[in-house]
Design a protein around this motif. Structure first.
Motif, PDB file in Angstrom:
ATOM      1  N   GLU A 128     -21.855 -34.089 -41.285  1.00  0.00           N
ATOM      2  CA  GLU A 128     -22.632 -33.771 -42.387  1.00  0.00           C
ATOM      3  C   GLU A 128     -21.926 -33.598 -43.830  1.00  0.00           C
ATOM      4  O   GLU A 128     -22.465 -33.508 -44.832  1.00  0.00           O
ATOM      5  CB  GLU A 128     -23.436 -32.232 -42.221  1.00  0.00           C
ATOM      6  CG  GLU A 128     -24.421 -32.525 -41.058  1.00  0.00           C
ATOM      7  CD  GLU A 128     -25.358 -31.069 -40.839  1.00  0.00           C
ATOM      8  OE1 GLU A 128     -25.043 -30.195 -41.259  1.00  0.00           O
ATOM      9  OE2 GLU A 128     -26.258 -31.415 -40.065  1.00  0.00           O
ATOM     10  N   GLY A 129     -20.512 -33.274 -43.397  1.00  0.00           N
ATOM     11  CA  GLY A 129     -19.701 -33.392 -44.699  1.00  0.00           C
ATOM     12  C   GLY A 129     -18.306 -32.626 -44.115  1.00  0.00           C
ATOM     13  O   GLY A 129     -17.785 -32.668 -43.025  1.00  0.00           O
ATOM     14  N   THR A 358     -25.298 -28.716 -55.430  1.00  0.00           N
ATOM     15  CA  THR A 358     -25.258 -29.276 -54.004  1.00  0.00           C
ATOM     16  C   THR A 358     -26.583 -29.726 -53.554  1.00  0.00           C
ATOM     17  O   THR A 358     -27.677 -29.357 -53.862  1.00  0.00           O
ATOM     18  CB  THR A 358     -24.713 -28.460 -53.008  1.00  0.00           C
ATOM     19  OG1 THR A 358     -24.530 -28.946 -51.733  1.00  0.00           O
ATOM     20  CG2 THR A 358     -25.507 -27.078 -52.945  1.00  0.00           C
ATOM     21  N   ALA A 360     -26.555 -30.488 -50.180  1.00  0.00           N
ATOM     22  CA  ALA A 360     -26.291 -30.398 -48.525  1.00  0.00           C
ATOM     23  C   ALA A 360     -27.564 -29.398 -48.058  1.00  0.00           C
ATOM     24  O   ALA A 360     -28.125 -28.378 -48.525  1.00  0.00           O
ATOM     25  CB  ALA A 360     -24.948 -29.579 -48.393  1.00  0.00           C
ATOM     26  N   GLU A 361     -27.905 -30.098 -46.648  1.00  0.00           N
ATOM     27  CA  GLU A 361     -28.805 -29.439 -45.987  1.00  0.00           C
ATOM     28  C   GLU A 361     -28.460 -27.876 -45.540  1.00  0.00           C
ATOM     29  O   GLU A 361     -27.257 -27.609 -45.232  1.00  0.00           O
ATOM     30  CB  GLU A 361     -29.137 -30.266 -44.691  1.00  0.00           C
ATOM     31  CG  GLU A 361     -29.674 -31.571 -44.765  1.00  0.00           C
ATOM     32  CD  GLU A 361     -31.246 -31.399 -45.393  1.00  0.00           C
ATOM     33  OE1 GLU A 361     -31.969 -30.340 -45.016  1.00  0.00           O
ATOM     34  OE2 GLU A 361     -31.718 -32.365 -45.661  1.00  0.00           O
ATOM     35  N   THR A 363     -28.194 -25.391 -47.704  1.00  0.00           N
ATOM     36  CA  THR A 363     -27.658 -24.639 -48.764  1.00  0.00           C
ATOM     37  C   THR A 363     -28.998 -23.897 -49.582  1.00  0.00           C
ATOM     38  O   THR A 363     -30.066 -24.344 -49.182  1.00  0.00           O
ATOM     39  CB  THR A 363     -26.850 -25.474 -49.913  1.00  0.00           C
ATOM     40  OG1 THR A 363     -27.567 -26.358 -50.156  1.00  0.00           O
ATOM     41  CG2 THR A 363     -25.618 -25.957 -49.114  1.00  0.00           C
ATOM     42  N   TYR A 385     -23.157 -22.781 -49.316  1.00  0.00           N
ATOM     43  CA  TYR A 385     -22.595 -23.258 -50.192  1.00  0.00           C
ATOM     44  C   TYR A 385     -21.610 -22.243 -50.788  1.00  0.00           C
ATOM     45  O   TYR A 385     -20.379 -22.747 -51.395  1.00  0.00           O
ATOM     46  CB  TYR A 385     -23.330 -23.811 -51.397  1.00  0.00           C
ATOM     47  CG  TYR A 385     -22.866 -24.585 -52.483  1.00  0.00           C
ATOM     48  CD1 TYR A 385     -22.210 -25.761 -52.283  1.00  0.00           C
ATOM     49  CD2 TYR A 385     -22.840 -24.196 -54.067  1.00  0.00           C
ATOM     50  CE1 TYR A 385     -21.781 -26.518 -53.462  1.00  0.00           C
ATOM     51  CE2 TYR A 385     -22.650 -24.863 -54.959  1.00  0.00           C
ATOM     52  CZ  TYR A 385     -21.804 -26.013 -54.691  1.00  0.00           C
ATOM     53  OH  TYR A 385     -21.213 -26.689 -55.747  1.00  0.00           O
ATOM     54  N   SER A 401     -27.323 -38.623 -53.408  1.00  0.00           N
ATOM     55  CA  SER A 401     -25.573 -38.822 -53.262  1.00  0.00           C
ATOM     56  C   SER A 401     -25.132 -38.682 -54.738  1.00  0.00           C
ATOM     57  O   SER A 401     -26.032 -38.667 -55.461  1.00  0.00           O
ATOM     58  CB  SER A 401     -25.709 -40.107 -52.855  1.00  0.00           C
ATOM     59  OG  SER A 401     -25.935 -41.357 -53.617  1.00  0.00           O
TER      60      SER A 401
END
Length: 421
Positions: A128-129, A358, A360-361, A363, A385, A401
């Motif tokens: 995921e990161g 961000t 990101a899932e 956060t 985050y 993205s």
């Protein structure tokens, strides 16, 4: 004389050793290479022998307790495999098939490799990161046990468990996955209580495909035990029998009217029943939201009881708001909001001081009650985050993205809520 005796003794020993060596027989009739080739052929033929394919019960993660199990269906034909999954991915809906290459080979054992990219299984393997392994899945598996109707494999890298069961000729892939999806849709709740013979035994928190119990020891330290499960067409099945009060439970059927999973094991009277957290209802109602120099009246209404709310009244889009079971307060996470012309708009956590955002899932911002009468709620980063204090409506011309980012639509700096009624 002594030397002669010693030499004679050594000669006898050598003869005995030689005799032993010549008397040994080969344990195997074939070489290891031949046995490996035959194992590869046997496993590959077995995979292809099921004309309607296999049910694959896939447990990603480093242990069964990490995420529980997921159902995939697989049909092997020549060098191709057709997969369907109980969960949707970025490009495939539930039950939609994806075809790719596979291979059975011999390397540290007979192994099954999904070596052609297939989003339905490789999505479990993608991080995921940075330092976030996601599901920590495998796409290469070692055969452990095989029979005509059941195969057990383990992941080569992370040790994921994969259990494959032959499907009957009349099994309908679409119906199977639709039924599983219906169970998940009808039972979305996060909080359940276990009752045995009508008496409450413990409370569960559902996370991913696990039921978790948290207790405190004598020193007040939390102790968590997770019970992983997989969805079936009727309900859920525990990965390993779940035991409380000397009662062992494995199979459960979902009862939509009772909102309960009823144990169907012979001689067992038990159910896992939904309950609503005590503080969930108190957040329902109207609020005054303030951000920057703006204030608006918004409403929090029930979405999924005990789990989520709908926040209406913000510009253009409704938000989903979570009930955080740990803090017993509100939480707002990154989410898709809707379209803006040709763009997709997302609610993105934002560090208003540094200017970073961000997508990101997981956060987001967690609520903190700063006053009870009237109830006022401030927000801080939820710890994922780490530096967010605000939100942006942010537009993308595709999946979020760096290359699809189009720009900010609306800034929502340091929001607060004050309940009106």
């Amino acid at each position: 004389m002594k030397k002669s005796k010693i030499y004679s003794l050594l000669a006898c020993v050598c003869l005995l050793m030689q005799s032993c060596l010549f008397s040994e027989e080969d344990v195997f009739d074939q070489s290891s290479a031949q046995r490996a080739m035959e194992s590869v052929e046997e496993c590959n033929n077995l995979l292809q022998s099921s004309s309607n394919g296999w049910l694959m019960e896939y447990y990603p993660g480093y242990s069964l307790e990490d995420f529980g199990g997921f159902n995939l269906l697989a049909k092997f034909d020549g060098g191709n495999v057709v997969l369907a999954s109980e969960i949707a991915t970025a490009n495939y809906a539930v039950g939609e098939t994806c075809t790719s290459l596979y291979k059975v080979s011999s390397f540290q054992g007979t192994q099954l490799s999904f070596d052609g990219y297939n989003e339905l299984i490789h999505s479990f393997c993608e991080p995921e990161g940075y330092n976030a392994p996601g599901f920590a899945g495998d796409y290469e598996f070692i055969f452990r046990t095989i029979s005509e109707d059941k195969l057990v494999l383990t992941g080569k890298k992370n040790g994921n468990m994969l259990v494959m069961t032959r499907l009957s000729e009349d099994a309908d892939w679409s119906v199977m996955l639709s039924n599983i999806n219906d169970i998940q849709t009808n039972a979305p709740y996060a909080t359940y209580t276990l009752k045995i013979d009508g008496t409450e035994v413990t409370k569960f928190i559902r996370s991913n495909h696990t039921l978790t119990v948290t207790t405190k020891d004598e020193q007040g330290q939390p102790h968590t035990v997770s019970y992983p499960y997989i969805y079936t067409s009727e309900g859920i099945r525990m990965a390993e029998p779940m035991e409380f009060n000397n009662v062992s439970m494995t199979e459960f059927s979902w009862d939509n009217e009772k909102r309960s999973f009823i144990c169907t094991d012979e001689g067992v009277n038990a159910e896992v029943e939904f309950y609503c957290p005590e503080n969930y209802p108190k957040y329902l109602g109207r609020y005054r939201i303030k951000y920057g120099s703006t204030q608006r009246t918004v409403t929090l209404s029930q979405k999924i009881e005990g789990l989520t709310y709908t926040l209406s009244g913000m510009p253009n889009y409704n938000w989903e708001v979570q009930y955080n079971l740990n803090t017993e307060c509100l939480e707002i996470q990154y989410q898709y909001l809707g379209t803006y012309g040709l763009y997709k708009v997302y609610l993105c956590p934002w560090d208003s001081q540094a200017g970073y955002l961000t997508w990101a899932e997981g956060t987001g911002l967690s609520g903190i009650i700063t006053s009870e009468s009237p109830m006022r709620i401030a927000f801080k980063d939820n710890g994922v985050y780490e530096t967010a204090d605000s939100f942006l409506y942010y537009a993308f011309n595709g999946s979020p993205s760096g290359t699809t980012a189009a720009g900010s639509v609306l800034q929502i700096p340091t929001p607060t809520l004050e309940k009106i009624d």
